[in-house]
Design an enzyme around this catalytic site. Structure first.
Site, PDB file in Angstrom:
ATOM      1  CG  MET A   1      51.947  54.799  -4.110  1.00 56.80           C
ATOM      2  SD  MET A   1      53.571  54.364  -4.816  1.00 56.80           S
ATOM      3  CE  MET A   1      54.108  55.708  -5.768  1.00 56.80           C
ATOM      4  N   PRO A   2      49.144  55.497  -1.759  1.00 57.13           N
ATOM      5  CG  PRO A   2      47.021  54.870  -1.046  1.00 57.13           C
ATOM      6  CD  PRO A   2      47.872  54.978  -2.261  1.00 57.13           C
ATOM      7  CB  ILE A   3      53.716  54.702   1.236  1.00 52.70           C
ATOM      8  CG1 ILE A   3      53.908  54.973  -0.253  1.00 52.70           C
ATOM      9  CG2 ILE A   3      54.854  53.851   1.806  1.00 52.70           C
ATOM     10  CD1 ILE A   3      55.135  55.809  -0.578  1.00 52.70           C
TER      11      ILE A   3
ATOM     12  NE  ARG B   1      54.191  50.857  -5.028  1.00 54.17           N
ATOM     13  CZ  ARG B   1      53.302  50.802  -6.000  1.00 54.17           C
ATOM     14  NH1 ARG B   1      52.100  50.326  -5.773  1.00 54.17           N
ATOM     15  NH2 ARG B   1      53.577  51.233  -7.207  1.00 54.17           N
TER      16      ARG B   1
END
Length: 63
Positions: free
Chosen positions: A1-3, A40
């Site tokens: 999940m890239p933030i 995100r």
């Protein structure tokens, strides 16, 4: 999940922040092949007097 975290001075409209979130999300999907739903984007806004440029606050510089 890239933030992705964005730090910027206060003053942008909600519409501008929504556009930024959409554009950053699209760029991450394109560059990493990440599913859109997993991206995100966090926006941290700070008062202009908390942002220094060349030893002077952005507020004092009139930015």
């Amino acid at each position: 999940m890239p933030i992705i975290q964005v730090h910027m001075m206060e003053g942008r409209s909600d519409a501008q922040k929504e556009a930024l979130i959409a554009e950053i999300t699209a760029a991450v999907v394109h560059a990493l092949g990440a599913p859109k739903e997993s991206v995100r984007v966090l926006i941290d806004e700070m008062p202009k007097q908390h942002f220094g440029i060349g030893g002077v606050s952005a507020k004092a510089l009139g930015r």
